[in-house]
Design an enzyme around this catalytic site. Structure first.
Site, mmCIF file in Angstrom:
data_model
loop_
_atom_site.group_PDB
_atom_site.id
_atom_site.type_symbol
_atom_site.label_atom_id
_atom_site.label_comp_id
_atom_site.label_asym_id
_atom_site.label_seq_id
_atom_site.Cartn_x
_atom_site.Cartn_y
_atom_site.Cartn_z
ATOM 1 N N HIS A 30 -8.558 0.971 0.131
ATOM 2 C CA HIS A 30 -8.608 -0.039 -0.938
ATOM 3 C C HIS A 30 -10.040 -0.525 -1.176
ATOM 4 C CE1 HIS A 30 -4.249 -0.106 -0.977
ATOM 5 N NE2 HIS A 30 -4.263 -0.257 0.325
ATOM 6 N N SER A 84 0.833 -1.196 0.000
ATOM 7 C CA SER A 84 0.000 0.000 0.000
ATOM 8 C C SER A 84 0.870 1.249 0.000
ATOM 9 C CB SER A 84 -0.956 -0.052 1.196
ATOM 10 O OG SER A 84 -1.919 0.970 1.124
#
Length: 235
Positions: free
Chosen positions: A197, A87
């Site tokens: 996400h 990420s």
């Protein structure tokens, strides 16, 4: 071959900068404070868990501390053949590989943190890691919840029998109650401020895209494995 992998948001913790405050690599923290116009040192030394959970603080401190440790490792003459990051850590990996410089990375991470924080503030949401669950079963649970009007998505396939789900606060409560029905052995709330996400972040796309459009990327010195494709990029 040696790989450097960098953590994402949620790995921050109070006082994480204290072991490094007297190290030569601490100079990166001072530089970060100037570029970001934030007291990064105070965040790394004195901020409590709630302050660090703020998306803007979590991303900035994780990025800076990761590159500080990288600087310390490189001073020992240790280099990687490729790198990756989870990420936010993908931004750190790109900086480590020279795709953009430290100051550019700081500005991107600050823009990313602001955009995601604003998206997360729209309504209560979050993420949970689930241990012992199959990918298909996690997807089945999320689809069932959405079919019932909920908002729940699979966010990350971290590895065998570890999946992260993102969704609204009530949706995560529902899943925690029903996790064992889908094979989940343990549900762990993540130390993040929103359902990252997932479609909860849709409003963050435009401001982050605008920030990225201002960056001229360089060819990385080593390949960077991406989260999206699990394949290396080298241009």
């Amino acid at each position: 071959m040696l790989a450097f992998t960098f953590p994402g948001q949620g790995s921050q913790r109070p006082g994480m900068g204290r072991p490094w405050a007297d190290h030569e690599s601490w100079e990166l923290v001072e530089e970060a404070s100037e570029v970001a116009e934030r007291d990064v040192a105070a965040l790394l030394l004195d901020a409590d868990a709630d302050e660090l959970r703020d998306t803007r603080n979590a991303q900035l401190t994780t990025f800076v501390s990761s590159l500080m440790v990288l600087d310390a490792v490189e001073r020992l003459g240790v280099d990687a053949s490729f790198c990756a990051g989870h990420s936010l850590g993908e931004y750190t990996a790109l900086a480590a590989a020279g795709a953009f410089d430290f100051a550019t990375g700081l500005r991107l991470v600050a823009a990313r943190g602001r955009a995601m924080a604003e998206a997360a503030a729209r309504e209560p949401s979050g993420m949970v890691a689930v241990l012992g669950i199959d990918d298909d079963k996690a997807e089945e649970a999320a689809q069932r919840r959405r079919a019932d009007g909920g908002r729940l998505w699979v966010a990350n396939f971290n590895g065998p029998a570890q999946v992260v789900l993102a969704g609204g606060a009530h949706d995560l409560d529902w899943f925690t109650t029903h996790a064992r029905d889908y094979g989940g052995r343990r549900v762990i709330p993540l130390k993040v401020a929103g359902a990252f996400h997932s479609p909860f972040m849709d409003s963050a796309v435009e401001p982050l895209a605008a920030a990225l459009d201002e960056v001229e990327f360089a060819e990385p010195s080593i390949p960077v494995w991406t989260n999206l494709t699990a394949a290396p990029v080298d241009d």
